[in-house]
Write a protein that holds these residues in place. Structure first.
Motif, short mmCIF file in Angstrom:
data_model
loop_
_atom_site.label_atom_id
_atom_site.label_comp_id
_atom_site.label_asym_id
_atom_site.label_seq_id
_atom_site.Cartn_x
_atom_site.Cartn_y
_atom_site.Cartn_z
N VAL A 86 0.84 -1.20 0.00
CA VAL A 86 0.00 0.00 0.00
C VAL A 86 0.87 1.25 0.00
CG1 VAL A 86 -1.77 1.29 1.24
CG2 VAL A 86 -1.91 -1.20 1.12
N VAL A 87 1.92 1.24 0.80
CA VAL A 87 2.85 2.38 0.82
C VAL A 87 3.41 2.62 -0.58
CG1 VAL A 87 5.07 3.22 1.69
CG2 VAL A 87 3.48 2.08 3.24
N ASN A 177 6.13 14.59 1.00
CA ASN A 177 4.86 14.69 1.72
C ASN A 177 4.26 13.32 2.00
OD1 ASN A 177 4.52 17.36 2.27
ND2 ASN A 177 2.88 17.71 0.80
N ILE A 178 4.27 12.46 1.01
CA ILE A 178 3.67 11.13 1.19
C ILE A 178 4.50 10.31 2.17
CG2 ILE A 178 2.79 9.08 0.00
CD1 ILE A 178 1.48 11.83 -0.72
N THR A 179 5.82 10.47 2.12
CA THR A 179 6.68 9.77 3.09
C THR A 179 6.36 10.22 4.51
OG1 THR A 179 8.46 9.52 1.47
CG2 THR A 179 9.07 9.39 3.81
N ARG A 180 6.20 11.51 4.68
CA ARG A 180 5.90 12.04 6.03
C ARG A 180 4.56 11.51 6.52
NH1 ARG A 180 7.41 12.58 10.80
NH2 ARG A 180 6.55 14.33 11.96
N GLU A 183 5.19 8.12 7.79
CA GLU A 183 5.96 8.17 9.04
C GLU A 183 5.07 8.43 10.24
OE1 GLU A 183 10.26 9.76 7.25
OE2 GLU A 183 8.81 11.18 8.11
N VAL A 184 4.02 9.22 10.02
CA VAL A 184 3.07 9.52 11.10
C VAL A 184 2.11 8.36 11.31
CG1 VAL A 184 1.17 11.03 11.77
CG2 VAL A 184 3.24 12.00 10.78
N LEU A 185 1.61 7.76 10.20
CA LEU A 185 0.56 6.76 10.31
C LEU A 185 1.05 5.37 10.69
CD1 LEU A 185 -2.42 5.99 10.01
CD2 LEU A 185 -1.99 5.57 7.58
N LEU A 186 2.15 4.92 10.09
CA LEU A 186 2.54 3.52 10.26
C LEU A 186 2.78 3.10 11.72
CD1 LEU A 186 4.77 2.74 7.15
CD2 LEU A 186 2.49 1.85 7.69
N PRO A 187 3.34 3.94 12.59
CA PRO A 187 3.49 3.51 13.98
C PRO A 187 2.16 3.20 14.67
CG PRO A 187 4.95 5.36 13.53
CD PRO A 187 4.04 5.22 12.34
N CYS A 188 1.08 3.81 14.20
CA CYS A 188 -0.24 3.53 14.75
C CYS A 188 -0.90 2.34 14.05
CB CYS A 188 -1.15 4.75 14.60
SG CYS A 188 -0.54 6.25 15.39
N LEU A 189 -0.51 2.12 12.82
CA LEU A 189 -1.19 1.13 11.98
C LEU A 189 -0.54 -0.25 12.03
CD1 LEU A 189 -3.36 0.66 9.72
CD2 LEU A 189 -1.61 1.38 8.07
N ALA A 190 0.79 -0.29 12.06
CA ALA A 190 1.51 -1.55 11.88
C ALA A 190 1.86 -2.20 13.21
CB ALA A 190 2.79 -1.30 11.09
N ASP A 191 1.89 -3.51 13.18
CA ASP A 191 2.37 -4.28 14.32
C ASP A 191 3.82 -3.87 14.62
OD1 ASP A 191 4.05 -7.13 14.81
OD2 ASP A 191 2.32 -6.79 16.10
N ARG A 192 4.14 -3.72 15.90
CA ARG A 192 5.44 -3.20 16.29
C ARG A 192 6.59 -4.05 15.75
NH1 ARG A 192 6.03 -1.51 22.45
NH2 ARG A 192 4.29 -0.25 21.70
N GLN A 193 6.37 -5.34 15.71
CA GLN A 193 7.43 -6.24 15.27
C GLN A 193 7.76 -6.05 13.80
OE1 GLN A 193 6.54 -10.37 16.06
NE2 GLN A 193 8.68 -10.81 16.59
N GLY A 194 6.74 -5.75 13.00
CA GLY A 194 6.97 -5.60 11.57
C GLY A 194 7.25 -4.18 11.13
N SER A 197 10.63 -3.08 9.40
CA SER A 197 10.92 -3.52 8.04
C SER A 197 10.20 -2.68 6.98
CB SER A 197 10.51 -4.99 7.87
OG SER A 197 9.10 -5.14 7.98
N LEU A 198 9.28 -1.81 7.40
CA LEU A 198 8.52 -1.01 6.45
C LEU A 198 9.30 0.23 6.03
CD1 LEU A 198 5.00 -1.26 8.12
CD2 LEU A 198 5.80 -2.48 6.09
N VAL A 199 9.24 0.55 4.75
CA VAL A 199 9.97 1.70 4.20
C VAL A 199 8.97 2.79 3.85
CG1 VAL A 199 11.60 2.47 2.44
CG2 VAL A 199 11.66 0.10 3.24
N CYS A 200 8.93 3.84 4.66
CA CYS A 200 7.93 4.90 4.47
C CYS A 200 8.11 5.64 3.15
CB CYS A 200 8.00 5.91 5.62
SG CYS A 200 7.53 5.23 7.22
N ALA A 201 9.33 5.70 2.66
CA ALA A 201 9.60 6.40 1.40
C ALA A 201 9.33 5.52 0.19
CB ALA A 201 11.04 6.88 1.37
N GLY A 202 8.85 4.29 0.43
CA GLY A 202 8.60 3.36 -0.66
C GLY A 202 9.81 2.47 -0.90
#
Length: 214
Positions: A86-87, A177-180, A183-194, A197-202
């Motif tokens: 999705v990112v 802008n999309i990376t930022r 960066e704000v959303l994924l800590p609330c959305l993603a499981d902490r363990q994973g 490994s997620l790359v906010c900049a794609g």
């Protein structure tokens, strides 16, 4: 064969000219005469391909929908979990909206109250995001207490906002802008363990999705 190629070029020129006219003037005010002039073809050539303005608008939307389909299919085919897909797809879509007038006009046309009240392109994007978030939930990739429905709702609302705001200021669609946003959303959305490994900049170079599918 030569005639077919010429006809295909003429049709493509008309679709692009219509996209430009619709984006600048709106569906209601854009005239077929102005579109044919912008495309560098006669009115007769326009009517050979499109009986009316509504058919031209539908052709613009169809081309934009095909580009969106290619973006989401490429994201899904790439390695990584559903959230990374999705990112990556959001970065690719915003980049295409910034540089491709046909895609941008396709999204804007759908919001034109003179034609309809719901956007088929936004619906297409929403359904894909929802499917991806369902997959993330099934795979245990979402944070505790986060449902796929809530996550998808936030993503669709935010990306639709970027798309709309980007129509008048392309800066809203920038990779930064999309990376930022992620960066704000994924800590609330993603499981902490994973999350690590997620790359906010794609995870893929800009434009790679469409190049891969050519």
């Amino acid at each position: 064969m030569v005639k077919q190629e010429r006809a295909a070029r003429t049709r493509q020129a008309l679709v692009r000219a219509a996209a430009e006219a619709f984006a600048e003037e709106g569906f209601v005010h854009a005239s077929l005469g102005a579109i044919s002039k912008r495309a560098g073809v006669s009115n007769g050539a326009l009517y050979f391909h499109f009986a009316n303005k509504r058919m031209l608008a539908e052709a613009v939307e169809a081309e934009a929908a095909e580009t969106l389909r290619r973006i989401t299919e490429a994201a899904w085919a790439a390695q990584g979990n559903s959230l990374q897909r999705v990112v990556d797809a959001s970065h690719e879509l915003m980049g295409v909206l910034a540089r491709d007038i046909v895609v941008r006009s396709g999204f804007e046309l759908a919001a034109d109250m003179a034609r309809r009240t719901e956007s088929p392109l936004r619906r297409q994007w929403r359904h894909w995001v929802e499917d991806a978030l369902r997959g993330a939930e099934r795979g245990g990739a979402l944070a505790e207490g986060m449902s796929w429905r809530d996550g998808a709702g936030v993503i669709v609302a935010a990306t639709t906002g970027f798309e709309v705001l980007g129509g008048s200021d392309a800066g809203w669609l920038s990779r930064q802008n999309i990376t930022r946003f992620w960066e704000v959303l994924l800590p609330c959305l993603a499981d902490r363990q994973g999350l690590e490994s997620l790359v906010c900049a794609g995870s893929r170079p800009p434009g790679s999705a469409l190049r891969d599918l050519r």
